[in-house]
Design an enzyme around this catalytic site. Structure first.
Site, PDB file in Angstrom:
ATOM      1  N   LYS A  85      66.159 142.914   3.156  1.00  0.00           N
ATOM      2  CA  LYS A  85      66.514 141.478   3.136  1.00  0.00           C
ATOM      3  C   LYS A  85      67.637 141.091   2.180  1.00  0.00           C
ATOM      4  O   LYS A  85      67.858 139.896   1.949  1.00  0.00           O
ATOM      5  CB  LYS A  85      65.267 140.658   2.795  1.00  0.00           C
ATOM      6  CG  LYS A  85      64.734 140.948   1.407  1.00  0.00           C
ATOM      7  CD  LYS A  85      63.767 139.886   0.921  1.00  0.00           C
ATOM      8  CE  LYS A  85      63.329 140.166  -0.496  1.00  0.00           C
ATOM      9  NZ  LYS A  85      62.447 139.175  -1.061  1.00  0.00           N
ATOM     10  N   SER A 125      64.542 133.680   9.970  1.00  0.00           N
ATOM     11  CA  SER A 125      65.143 132.995   8.823  1.00  0.00           C
ATOM     12  C   SER A 125      66.018 131.856   9.302  1.00  0.00           C
ATOM     13  O   SER A 125      66.606 131.922  10.395  1.00  0.00           O
ATOM     14  CB  SER A 125      65.997 134.019   8.061  1.00  0.00           C
ATOM     15  OG  SER A 125      66.851 133.368   7.164  1.00  0.00           O
ATOM     16  N   TYR A 150      72.643 141.040   7.448  1.00  0.00           N
ATOM     17  CA  TYR A 150      71.200 140.761   7.378  1.00  0.00           C
ATOM     18  C   TYR A 150      70.845 139.669   8.388  1.00  0.00           C
ATOM     19  O   TYR A 150      69.933 139.824   9.208  1.00  0.00           O
ATOM     20  CB  TYR A 150      70.814 140.337   5.954  1.00  0.00           C
ATOM     21  CG  TYR A 150      69.488 139.635   5.903  1.00  0.00           C
ATOM     22  CD1 TYR A 150      68.295 140.344   6.063  1.00  0.00           C
ATOM     23  CD2 TYR A 150      69.410 138.246   5.744  1.00  0.00           C
ATOM     24  CE1 TYR A 150      67.077 139.688   6.052  1.00  0.00           C
ATOM     25  CE2 TYR A 150      68.200 137.589   5.730  1.00  0.00           C
ATOM     26  CZ  TYR A 150      67.033 138.309   5.885  1.00  0.00           C
ATOM     27  OH  TYR A 150      65.828 137.657   5.890  1.00  0.00           O
ATOM     28  N   LYS A 154      68.371 139.468  12.074  1.00  0.00           N
ATOM     29  CA  LYS A 154      67.326 138.485  12.425  1.00  0.00           C
ATOM     30  C   LYS A 154      67.636 137.853  13.780  1.00  0.00           C
ATOM     31  O   LYS A 154      66.760 137.676  14.632  1.00  0.00           O
ATOM     32  CB  LYS A 154      67.231 137.405  11.346  1.00  0.00           C
ATOM     33  CG  LYS A 154      66.690 137.898  10.024  1.00  0.00           C
ATOM     34  CD  LYS A 154      65.224 138.271  10.144  1.00  0.00           C
ATOM     35  CE  LYS A 154      64.708 139.008   8.938  1.00  0.00           C
ATOM     36  NZ  LYS A 154      63.410 139.650   9.130  1.00  0.00           N
ATOM     37  N   ASN A 199      69.403 138.198  -6.407  1.00  0.00           N
ATOM     38  CA  ASN A 199      70.451 137.502  -5.659  1.00  0.00           C
ATOM     39  C   ASN A 199      70.103 136.035  -5.477  1.00  0.00           C
ATOM     40  O   ASN A 199      70.968 135.190  -5.342  1.00  0.00           O
ATOM     41  CB  ASN A 199      70.589 138.104  -4.251  1.00  0.00           C
ATOM     42  CG  ASN A 199      70.909 139.575  -4.312  1.00  0.00           C
ATOM     43  OD1 ASN A 199      71.875 139.965  -4.949  1.00  0.00           O
ATOM     44  ND2 ASN A 199      70.079 140.394  -3.672  1.00  0.00           N
ATOM     45  N   ARG A 232      69.132 123.115  -0.935  1.00  0.00           N
ATOM     46  CA  ARG A 232      68.307 123.978  -0.078  1.00  0.00           C
ATOM     47  C   ARG A 232      66.904 123.405   0.053  1.00  0.00           C
ATOM     48  O   ARG A 232      66.452 122.644  -0.792  1.00  0.00           O
ATOM     49  CB  ARG A 232      68.184 125.393  -0.684  1.00  0.00           C
ATOM     50  CG  ARG A 232      69.489 126.168  -0.761  1.00  0.00           C
ATOM     51  CD  ARG A 232      70.004 126.565   0.616  1.00  0.00           C
ATOM     52  NE  ARG A 232      71.229 127.351   0.529  1.00  0.00           N
ATOM     53  CZ  ARG A 232      72.457 126.846   0.425  1.00  0.00           C
ATOM     54  NH1 ARG A 232      72.638 125.535   0.396  1.00  0.00           N
ATOM     55  NH2 ARG A 232      73.507 127.639   0.362  1.00  0.00           N
TER      56      ARG A 232
END
Ligand code: NAD
Ligand code: UD1
Length: 340
Positions: A85, A125, A150, A154, A199, A232
């Site tokens: 991930k 995601s 990544y 998905k 990260n 977010r």
């Protein structure tokens, strides 16, 4: 009671989901290669619930092992977390990501079909929405423009599952599109255990707060947001775990493939997160402003009405509880699971 195979169940979201499955008396079989986790997480899950689960150390890319598991256990449904991930790493090692996340998923779906197990919950995601749309993001919006490898994996697995369900109505597939998972079990015994330099924002914040890192770099202060920093939709991992149980309860043996956003429906900026963290926990987080990070967007939050109305899922935790529980986990486990 139903038996659930949980791939990647020793990881961050998987361990919290196993805990809730055990609490609801599901039988749990975990398959994990421990590439990004430790068995200690599942030991603690068993301590917290006073129940036991079956752990198998192995890889989803091993078809013989998968067949053996489906033969030995009477699996009713699969929750598929296993995968890599790290966005930055996926740019450097695309084939590893394609192999783990795409080939691994195909191996799993093959074994499921062979064993006549068609109930699946897949960890997707919000990244599948790419940069095209304005928030709030809803499930009717088209996907297809991911900015990193990544995210691409998905998207591909979502599309494979869509085709699979079109070709065979026995499949019952839930695609859960997570927004930004944070927080930890309120006990502080299990939580996120990032390896190396984090990260993501939240583990970085808690590591600065505990003194393991000097200061947080805030990526960008000139976005068109409330205070110039990125916004977010942070979602407590306990609420996220619960979404999997809701998906299982509502989807088992219902034909088709359907996506649900799993977010709170509201956004917080990086500066709001830092201020709330300080207010709730009484701990300062040193920061500096840095340039924008490649691939970041200004604002990303969910329209979560579909999950609420169709899955009966209602998020219970607000930002304060998320930050309290992230800090509680970090304080009790300064080095993650390496030191108890
Ligand atoms: P994690 O790394 O903590 O958990 C993933 C688990 O899968 C780990 O225990 C790892 O050892 C295992 N694993 C990896 N490759 C495997 C393989 N080939 N065979 C068997 N086991 C394997 O990550 P997480 O945060 O718990 O994420 C779980 C899932 O949710 C992942 O698919 C991830 O992409 C997805 N997701 C995570 C986030 C997030 O921010 N954490 C956001 C959106 C989606
Ligand atoms: C990132 C990934 C996304 C992945 C998700 C979960 C990128 C571009 N996106 O999402 O694909 O699904 O993690 O793993 O990597 N921030 C800072 N300083 C930091 C870290 C983050 O200011 O040290 C800011 C970011 O700019 C962003 C917010 O904090 O505004 C959240 O960042 P992060 O936790 O990395 O999540 P996303 O970028 O939303």
């Amino acid at each position: 009671m139903l038996t659930i195979l949980v791939t990647g169940g020793a990881g961050y979201i998987g361990s919290h989901t196993c805990l809730q499955l055990l609490e609801k008396d599901y039988e749990v079989v975990v398959l994990d290669n421990l590439a990004n986790s430790t068995l200690e997480a599942l030991r603690r899950v068993q301590t917290l619930t006073n129940k036991s689960l079956t752990f198998i150390q192995g890889d989803i890319r091993n078809p013989q092992l998968l067949d053996q598991i489906f033969t030995q256990y009477s699996i009713d449904a699969v929750i598929h977390f296993a995968g890599l991930k790290a966005v930055g790493e996926s740019q450097l090692k695309p084939l590893e990501y394609f192999d783990n996340n795409i080939s691994g998923s195909i191996a799993l779906f093959n074994a499921m079909k062979k064993a006549n197990v068609f109930n699946l919950v897949f960890s997707s995601s919000a990244t599948v929405y790419g940069e095209l749309h304005e928030s709030p993001l809803n499930e009717m919006m088209c996907t297809g423009t991911t900015t990193n490898n990544y995210g691409y994996t998905k998207l591909i697995v979502e599309q494979l599952l869509e085709k699979l369900s079109q070709s065979d109505p026995r499949w019952s597939i839930a695609l859960l599109r997570y927004f930004n998972p944070v927080g930890a079990h309120p006990s502080g015994l299990i939580g996120e255990n990032p390896r190396g330099i984090p990260n993501n924002l939240m583990p970085y914040v808690t590591q600065v707060a505990i003194g393991a890192r000097e200061k947080l770099s805030i990526f960008g202060q000139d976005y068109e947001t409330i205070d110039g920093t990125g916004v977010r939709d942070y979602i407590h991992v306990m609420d996220l775990a619960n979404a999997h149980l809701c998906a299982l309860q509502n989807r088992i043996n219902r034909s088709g493939c359907r996506a649900w956003n799993i977010g709170t429906g509201s956004g917080a900026s990086v500066l709001q997160v830092i201020k709330t963290f300080k207010d709730v926990n009484g701990v300062d987080v040193k920061y500096e402003f840095a340039p924008r990070r490649d691939g970041d967007i200004a604002i990303c939050y969910a329209d979560n009405q579909r999950a609420i109305s169709e899955l009966g899922w209602i998020p219970q935790y607000g930002l304060e509880e998320m930050l309290r529980d992230s800090w509680n986990w970090q304080k009790q486990n300064p080095n993650g699971f390496n030191e108890g």
